[in-house]
Design a protein around this motif. Structure first.
Motif, PDB file in Angstrom:
ATOM      1  N   PHE A  47     -37.527 -26.046  15.944  1.00  0.00           N
ATOM      2  CA  PHE A  47     -38.438 -25.274  15.084  1.00  0.00           C
ATOM      3  C   PHE A  47     -37.678 -24.185  14.342  1.00  0.00           C
ATOM      4  N   SER A  48     -36.739 -23.554  15.010  1.00  0.00           N
ATOM      5  CA  SER A  48     -35.930 -22.518  14.386  1.00  0.00           C
ATOM      6  C   SER A  48     -35.076 -23.093  13.264  1.00  0.00           C
ATOM      7  N   GLN A  49     -34.525 -24.285  13.479  1.00  0.00           N
ATOM      8  CA  GLN A  49     -33.744 -24.932  12.424  1.00  0.00           C
ATOM      9  C   GLN A  49     -34.598 -25.160  11.177  1.00  0.00           C
ATOM     10  N   PHE A  50     -35.788 -25.708  11.407  1.00  0.00           N
ATOM     11  CA  PHE A  50     -36.666 -25.995  10.275  1.00  0.00           C
ATOM     12  C   PHE A  50     -36.988 -24.735   9.480  1.00  0.00           C
ATOM     13  N   LEU A  51     -37.364 -23.661  10.155  1.00  0.00           N
ATOM     14  CA  LEU A  51     -37.744 -22.435   9.450  1.00  0.00           C
ATOM     15  C   LEU A  51     -36.568 -21.878   8.658  1.00  0.00           C
ATOM     16  N   HIS A  52     -35.372 -21.995   9.205  1.00  0.00           N
ATOM     17  CA  HIS A  52     -34.179 -21.540   8.476  1.00  0.00           C
ATOM     18  C   HIS A  52     -33.995 -22.380   7.212  1.00  0.00           C
ATOM     19  N   CYS A  53     -34.209 -23.687   7.324  1.00  0.00           N
ATOM     20  CA  CYS A  53     -34.083 -24.563   6.155  1.00  0.00           C
ATOM     21  C   CYS A  53     -35.168 -24.259   5.123  1.00  0.00           C
ATOM     22  N   LYS A  54     -36.391 -24.059   5.593  1.00  0.00           N
ATOM     23  CA  LYS A  54     -37.512 -23.841   4.673  1.00  0.00           C
ATOM     24  C   LYS A  54     -37.371 -22.539   3.906  1.00  0.00           C
ATOM     25  N   TYR A  55     -37.059 -21.463   4.605  1.00  0.00           N
ATOM     26  CA  TYR A  55     -37.055 -20.143   3.969  1.00  0.00           C
ATOM     27  C   TYR A  55     -35.691 -19.744   3.410  1.00  0.00           C
ATOM     28  N   ASN A  56     -34.640 -20.467   3.793  1.00  0.00           N
ATOM     29  CA  ASN A  56     -33.329 -20.308   3.168  1.00  0.00           C
ATOM     30  C   ASN A  56     -32.973 -18.826   2.973  1.00  0.00           C
ATOM     31  N   PRO A  57     -32.862 -18.067   4.061  1.00  0.00           N
ATOM     32  CA  PRO A  57     -32.730 -16.607   3.944  1.00  0.00           C
ATOM     33  C   PRO A  57     -31.491 -16.120   3.190  1.00  0.00           C
ATOM     34  N   TYR A  58     -30.466 -16.935   3.090  1.00  0.00           N
ATOM     35  CA  TYR A  58     -29.245 -16.499   2.424  1.00  0.00           C
ATOM     36  C   TYR A  58     -29.085 -17.114   1.032  1.00  0.00           C
ATOM     37  N   GLY A  59     -30.142 -17.767   0.556  1.00  0.00           N
ATOM     38  CA  GLY A  59     -30.124 -18.287  -0.803  1.00  0.00           C
ATOM     39  C   GLY A  59     -29.089 -19.364  -1.041  1.00  0.00           C
ATOM     40  N   SER A  60     -28.868 -20.220  -0.041  1.00  0.00           N
ATOM     41  CA  SER A  60     -27.895 -21.302  -0.203  1.00  0.00           C
ATOM     42  C   SER A  60     -28.344 -22.279  -1.279  1.00  0.00           C
ATOM     43  N   ASN A  61     -27.387 -22.871  -1.951  1.00  0.00           N
ATOM     44  CA  ASN A  61     -27.682 -23.835  -3.012  1.00  0.00           C
ATOM     45  C   ASN A  61     -27.963 -25.196  -2.386  1.00  0.00           C
ATOM     46  N   ARG A  62     -29.231 -25.470  -2.095  1.00  0.00           N
ATOM     47  CA  ARG A  62     -29.611 -26.688  -1.403  1.00  0.00           C
ATOM     48  C   ARG A  62     -30.426 -27.603  -2.297  1.00  0.00           C
ATOM     49  N   ASN A  63     -30.312 -28.879  -2.032  1.00  0.00           N
ATOM     50  CA  ASN A  63     -31.115 -29.877  -2.737  1.00  0.00           C
ATOM     51  C   ASN A  63     -32.445 -30.029  -2.005  1.00  0.00           C
ATOM     52  N   TYR A  64     -33.492 -29.420  -2.557  1.00  0.00           N
ATOM     53  CA  TYR A  64     -34.792 -29.439  -1.898  1.00  0.00           C
ATOM     54  C   TYR A  64     -35.690 -30.556  -2.426  1.00  0.00           C
ATOM     55  N   LYS A  65     -35.140 -31.517  -3.158  1.00  0.00           N
ATOM     56  CA  LYS A  65     -35.944 -32.598  -3.682  1.00  0.00           C
ATOM     57  C   LYS A  65     -36.596 -33.380  -2.535  1.00  0.00           C
ATOM     58  N   GLY A  66     -37.927 -33.399  -2.528  1.00  0.00           N
ATOM     59  CA  GLY A  66     -38.657 -34.098  -1.483  1.00  0.00           C
ATOM     60  C   GLY A  66     -38.950 -33.267  -0.253  1.00  0.00           C
ATOM     61  N   PHE A  67     -38.461 -32.010  -0.224  1.00  0.00           N
ATOM     62  CA  PHE A  67     -38.712 -31.127   0.919  1.00  0.00           C
ATOM     63  C   PHE A  67     -40.068 -30.463   0.722  1.00  0.00           C
ATOM     64  N   GLN A  68     -40.936 -30.563   1.702  1.00  0.00           N
ATOM     65  CA  GLN A  68     -42.290 -30.024   1.568  1.00  0.00           C
ATOM     66  C   GLN A  68     -42.334 -28.550   1.937  1.00  0.00           C
ATOM     67  N   PHE A  88     -37.129 -37.207  10.098  1.00  0.00           N
ATOM     68  CA  PHE A  88     -36.050 -37.484  11.046  1.00  0.00           C
ATOM     69  C   PHE A  88     -36.474 -38.463  12.142  1.00  0.00           C
ATOM     70  N   ASN A  89     -37.778 -38.662  12.298  1.00  0.00           N
ATOM     71  CA  ASN A  89     -38.276 -39.669  13.234  1.00  0.00           C
ATOM     72  C   ASN A  89     -38.295 -41.063  12.626  1.00  0.00           C
ATOM     73  N   LYS A  99     -22.583 -37.258  -0.532  1.00  0.00           N
ATOM     74  CA  LYS A  99     -23.370 -36.089  -0.915  1.00  0.00           C
ATOM     75  C   LYS A  99     -24.635 -36.505  -1.658  1.00  0.00           C
ATOM     76  N   ASN A 100     -24.637 -37.702  -2.216  1.00  0.00           N
ATOM     77  CA  ASN A 100     -25.812 -38.202  -2.932  1.00  0.00           C
ATOM     78  C   ASN A 100     -26.667 -39.055  -1.995  1.00  0.00           C
ATOM     79  N   LYS A 101     -27.087 -38.448  -0.895  1.00  0.00           N
ATOM     80  CA  LYS A 101     -27.883 -39.177   0.082  1.00  0.00           C
ATOM     81  C   LYS A 101     -29.230 -39.598  -0.529  1.00  0.00           C
ATOM     82  N   ASN A 102     -29.698 -40.771  -0.116  1.00  0.00           N
ATOM     83  CA  ASN A 102     -30.992 -41.198  -0.620  1.00  0.00           C
ATOM     84  C   ASN A 102     -32.116 -40.492   0.133  1.00  0.00           C
ATOM     85  N   ARG A 103     -33.336 -40.787  -0.223  1.00  0.00           N
ATOM     86  CA  ARG A 103     -34.483 -40.073   0.355  1.00  0.00           C
ATOM     87  C   ARG A 103     -34.598 -40.300   1.858  1.00  0.00           C
ATOM     88  N   THR A 104     -34.164 -41.456   2.325  1.00  0.00           N
ATOM     89  CA  THR A 104     -34.275 -41.754   3.752  1.00  0.00           C
ATOM     90  C   THR A 104     -33.265 -40.973   4.577  1.00  0.00           C
TER      91      THR A 104
END
Length: 231
Positions: A47-68, A88-89, A99-104
């Motif tokens: 859960f902690s990992q997810f919240l870090h990814c969602k809120y991105n506290p350090y403004g990392s340049n992430r590809n959020y395409k498809g991230f809810q 992930f399930n 680096k160009n991972k598909n949606r899966t």
């Protein structure tokens, strides 16, 4: 997300000749060094990992395409977390190098939560990005035997859920004496401060049983590893 930043500041930095970071056991372990690690209850860890990814506290340049990311409320977090877990399930999810991972196969340039702790304990990944996401050489279900064997090679390890107590054991084992904060009946924490990375307070116990089961499915090895560490 096991409290590594906190333990580095509150504990490791006070030891001589420290070396650490978000790297694998295979990369950091040295036979003649004082090796240590930290482990966390898997549901809270994921859960902690997810919240870090969602809120991105350090403004990392992430590809959020498809991230809810539907909102910032507790209910929104639970809904978005379940969407993330479903990704992930997916039985077709795998670790690939491109680096160009598909949606899966995307991890949205953030954490891959599938048995992350046991993966770190069995991997030889060298960079924090490779370790966060996993490498094609890493199994989604690492060997529990190998993970436990490597855990037993550590001179010391602590548990996030027993942060202060773990530090007391570290200082006693390394220095042969206890800090004043470890005295029986002492309520002060010796200026310990858990680093939250700016993420709002959250409680994994408030999540639905359905969501908890989805965490459990992708942390089967981590749960066994944590049970061994706690025992």
């Amino acid at each position: 997300k096991t409290g590594g930043t906190s333990i580095m500041r509150d504990g490791v930095y006070k030891l001589n000749g420290h070396r650490g970071g978000e790297r694998s056991f295979g990369y950091l372990y040295h036979e003649n060094a004082y090796n240590l690690g930290f482990f966390r209850e898997p549901r809270a860890h994921v859960f902690s990992q997810f919240l870090h990814c969602k809120y991105n506290p350090y403004g990392s340049n992430r590809n959020y395409k498809g991230f809810q990311k539907s909102g910032n409320s507790e209910l929104d977090d639970a809904k978005d977390f379940e969407f993330w877990l479903d990704h992930f399930n997916n039985p077709d999810f795998r670790i690939i190098k491109s680096k160009n991972k598909n949606r899966t196969d995307t991890v949205w340039d953030c954490y891959n939560p599938v048995n992350m702790q046991s993966r770190y304990m069995t991997s030889n990944c060298r960079s924090h990005t490779a370790c966060h996401e996993g490498t094609p050489r890493d199994a989604l279900e690492p060997s529990l035997v190998d993970a436990v064997d490597n855990m037993e090679k550590l001179a010391w390890f602590g548990l996030t859920e027993y942060y202060k107590e773990s530090l007391c054991l570290l200082f006693y084992q390394y220095e042969g004496k206890l800090p004043s904060m470890c005295a029986c009946g002492e309520e002060k924490d010796g200026n310990l401060r858990h680093v939250t990375h700016g993420i709002h307070p959250h409680d994994v116990s408030r999540l639905s049983l359905r969501i908890k089961k989805k965490i459990d499915r992708i942390t089967r090895i981590d749960r066994e590893l944590y049970r061994y560490a706690k025992d």
